[in-house]
Design an enzyme around this catalytic site. Structure first.
Site, PDB file in Angstrom:
ATOM      1  N   GLN A 229      39.261  12.746   1.587  1.00  0.00           N
ATOM      2  CA  GLN A 229      38.136  12.621   0.655  1.00  0.00           C
ATOM      3  C   GLN A 229      38.276  13.573  -0.517  1.00  0.00           C
ATOM      4  O   GLN A 229      38.535  14.769  -0.326  1.00  0.00           O
ATOM      5  CB  GLN A 229      36.825  12.930   1.377  1.00  0.00           C
ATOM      6  N   ARG A 275      30.649   9.726  -2.474  1.00  0.00           N
ATOM      7  CA  ARG A 275      31.638  10.594  -3.105  1.00  0.00           C
ATOM      8  C   ARG A 275      32.842   9.834  -3.644  1.00  0.00           C
ATOM      9  O   ARG A 275      33.379  10.168  -4.701  1.00  0.00           O
ATOM     10  CB  ARG A 275      32.111  11.636  -2.090  1.00  0.00           C
ATOM     11  N   ARG A 374      33.297   9.959   4.058  1.00  0.00           N
ATOM     12  CA  ARG A 374      32.262  10.722   4.759  1.00  0.00           C
ATOM     13  C   ARG A 374      31.055  10.931   3.858  1.00  0.00           C
ATOM     14  O   ARG A 374      31.213  11.250   2.679  1.00  0.00           O
ATOM     15  CB  ARG A 374      32.817  12.092   5.166  1.00  0.00           C
TER      16      ARG A 374
END
Ligand SMILES: Cc1cc2nc3c(=O)[nH]c(=O)nc-3n(C[C@H](O)[C@H](O)[C@H](O)COP(=O)(O)OP(=O)(O)OC[C@H]3O[C@@H](n4cnc5c(N)ncnc54)[C@H](O)[C@@H]3O)c2cc1C
Length: 560
Positions: A229, A275, A374
């Site tokens: 990420q 994100r 996430r």
């Protein structure tokens, strides 16, 4: 052998300490081992908060939390694990509160909750913007209260497998030097993430993926390793994290023209999109010339000094110290940076790996609750809930099995291997290989991925692995030999990079953090709603696939 324990937890961040507490309370004799002091573990850097459907800021439910998490994962998360996380989260957060975690409060004294990206409700419980710091200290108090043995500043180098079970670890004593073997009926890996694979990262120097690489060496599969990420707000130039809590409190993201550019990418969620979406939007703005010195701007001025000082005090400090910018008066320069590894050691919902006696929890594990992306606030919750579950299961197993045996050859073989490394007097220093690895991973396996770049990165990593065979450790001493441990960490990072690349190349779609806009721009549920599994076979990574567990949510298009 130095000692034998029922349960030995490798790593003393939130996952490790929570696992150790649970295993102790279940009646097992427990020890923790950590290469840094427990309270310096990287969990302490977590800022924004921890997600649980407490319903203190709005109507909320574990079911809604689970749905947001499934959707946020771009349907790669295992829904059984996600449901466990979301159902157990409220009780686990109240447990932390009862142990003394000083969460921020609502006017009427309940735990306050703030909005976070891609969450349908304000669900993130927080202690100002130092949540991880608070949790690490509360857990350490509980570890001390139980008088658990902590091997502080021991670097675990290898896991010991004997007769089909994991029965301990071999560790380098950082303070005095020398290898030590510690036997255990069960070992729980809680060694955190591997952000140091990249140059621009929010992760500390200690985040080198050691446990994942050690499990890999025993033939255990790593799951979804391509899923790294990128966090959209890391401070230029250091990569220090600027918490999502800023956007939760209402901060804007602006390009060089002063535009809130997210209106073109996520018109509904805007700064509270997930994100992956915001990182891609920022990178596109920067690539198309609407950035400011390779960054975009995070503007909090309209929040006012009072709110910034009360709720985002730590962020202001970080901005002033590391970028010379006071967010009360100026916007903060930010850009996407490597932040969190959704991938990790393949486990079941009790943290069990495929090797009897070996468990994993926290960021080094892949249960998988985060899938391809996430949600902010879910990682801390995972460390607590799945740390607790791994501790409970490991204790139960240990209490019903009696023997621990580590063959003497395990330690002598390790000693010989280490001595060979220390005896080498000519060769390349580890740092140049490490820097090249981190820079090229950033360049070729970053926010956007292209087939030819990933192929090239595969060749680069193979070349770096070859160079590593001739690496030289100049410090031959025994006391705090960082030269040695950094070389060992580099080998771990190289192994992990070698696993990430084939997984990335073979995932011929765009899903969550894995974005291939040039050749496979869409999610392909028919062929790729599957986990990648990489094992180390005959000196090379071997890729397999594993189905995603679905309970009640069919994949839908993500709308922002
Ligand atoms: C800057 C930052 C902010 C974040 N903010 C949030 C947030 O607000 N909310 C959220 O949910 N998540 C957040 N995250 C993510 C979350 O904090 C982490 O995923 C989580 O804390 C990891 O915890 P852990 O216990 O798995 O690992 P860590 O806390 O990293 O602990 C790893 C432990 O393993 C030990 N270790 C590692 N290798 C070895 C070895 N070879 N031998 C011995 N010991 C070893 C280390 O010493 C350490 O004790 C953030 C992450 C970062 C980087």
């Amino acid at each position: 052998m130095e000692a034998k324990h029922d349960v030995l937890v490798v790593g003393a961040g939130c996952a490790g300490m929570r696992a150790a507490i649970e295993a102790h309370d279940a009646g097992a004799e427990v020890a923790l081992i950590s290469k840094i002091h427990p309270v310096r573990s990287h969990s302490g850097a977590a800022e924004g908060g921890i997600n649980a459907a407490l319903g203190n800021a709005s109507e909320d439910s574990p079911e809604e939390h689970a749905f947001d998490t499934v959707k946020g994962s771009d349907y790669l998360g295992d829904q059984d694990a996600i449901e466990i996380l979301c159902n157990e989260a409220p009780g686990d957060v109240y447990q932390l509160e009862h142990w003394g975690a000083v969460f921020s409060r609502t006017e009427d004294g309940r735990i306050a909750q703030r909005p976070f990206g891609a969450a349908g409700e304000p669900r993130t419980a927080y202690a100002a913007d130092i949540t991880g710091h608070v949790l690490v200290h509360v857990l350490y108090e509980q570890v001390m209260k139980r008088d658990l043995r902590v091997y502080e500043e021991f670097f675990v180098w290898k896991l010991v497998e004997h007769e089909g079970r994991c029965q301990g670890v071999i560790a380098w004593n950082l303070l005095d030097g020398g290898l030590t073997t510690i036997g255990a009926k069960t070992v729980i890996l809680a060694t955190g993430g591997a952000g140091r694979l990249y140059t621009g990262t929010t992760n500390a120097y200690a985040c080198t993926g050691d446990g994942m690489a050690q499990a890999l060496q025993l033939g255990i599969a790593l799951k979804d390793m391509e899923m790294m990420q990128f966090h959209p707000t890391t401070l230029a130039p250091t990569g220090v994290l600027i918490t999502e809590g800023c956007r939760g409190e209402g901060a804007y993201l602006l390009n060089s023209e002063g535009d809130r550019f997210l209106k073109n990418y996520a018109p509904n969620a805007m700064e509270l999109a997930s994100r992956d979406v915001i990182s891609r939007a920022e990178q596109t703005e920067i690539d198309e010339g609407r950035g400011v010195d390779g960054n975009v701007l995070l503007d909090m001025r309209h929040l006012g000094a009072e709110k910034i000082l009360e709720r985002l005090h730590g962020t202001r400090e970080l901005s002033m110290v590391f970028a010379g910018v006071d967010p009360i008066h100026e916007p903060i320069p930010v850009r996407p940076g490597a932040h969190y590894h959704m991938g990790g050691v393949d486990t079941d919902v009790w943290g069990r790996t495929t090797l009897e006696g070996l468990y994993a929890a926290g960021e080094c594990a892949c249960v998988s609750v985060h899938g391809a992306n996430r949600l902010g606030g879910n990682a801390l919750m995972e460390t607590i809930t799945f740390g607790k579950r791994a501790g409970a299961h490991a204790a139960e197993w240990a209490l019903t099995h009696t023997t621990v045996e580590v063959p003497a050859s395990a330690e002598t073989d390790a000693e010989r291997e280490l001595q060979q490394l220390l005896d080498r007097s000519d060769g390349e220093r580890p740092w140049s290989i490490r820097n090249e690895l981190a820079e090229t991973m950033h360049e070729n396996f970053g926010v956007f991925r292209r087939e030819e770049q990933m192929q090239r990165q595969g060749d680069i990593v193979a070349g770096l692995r070859e160079r590593f065979r001739h690496v030289v450790v100049e410090d031959k001493g025994h006391v705090f030999n960082n030269d040695l441990t950094q070389a060992l960490e580099l080998e771990f990072l190289l192994d992990l990079a070698a696993c990430m690349i084939p997984a990335g190349i073979e995932r011929k779609e765009s899903r969550g953090a894995h974005a291939r806009p040039h050749d496979f721009p869409d999610r392909d549920d028919e062929n790729y709603m599957r986990h990648t599994l990489v094992r180390w076979v005959d000196g090379a990574p071997k890729l397999e696939w594993k189905p995603v567990t679905m309970t009640k949510w069919q994949p839908m298009e993500r709308k922002y």
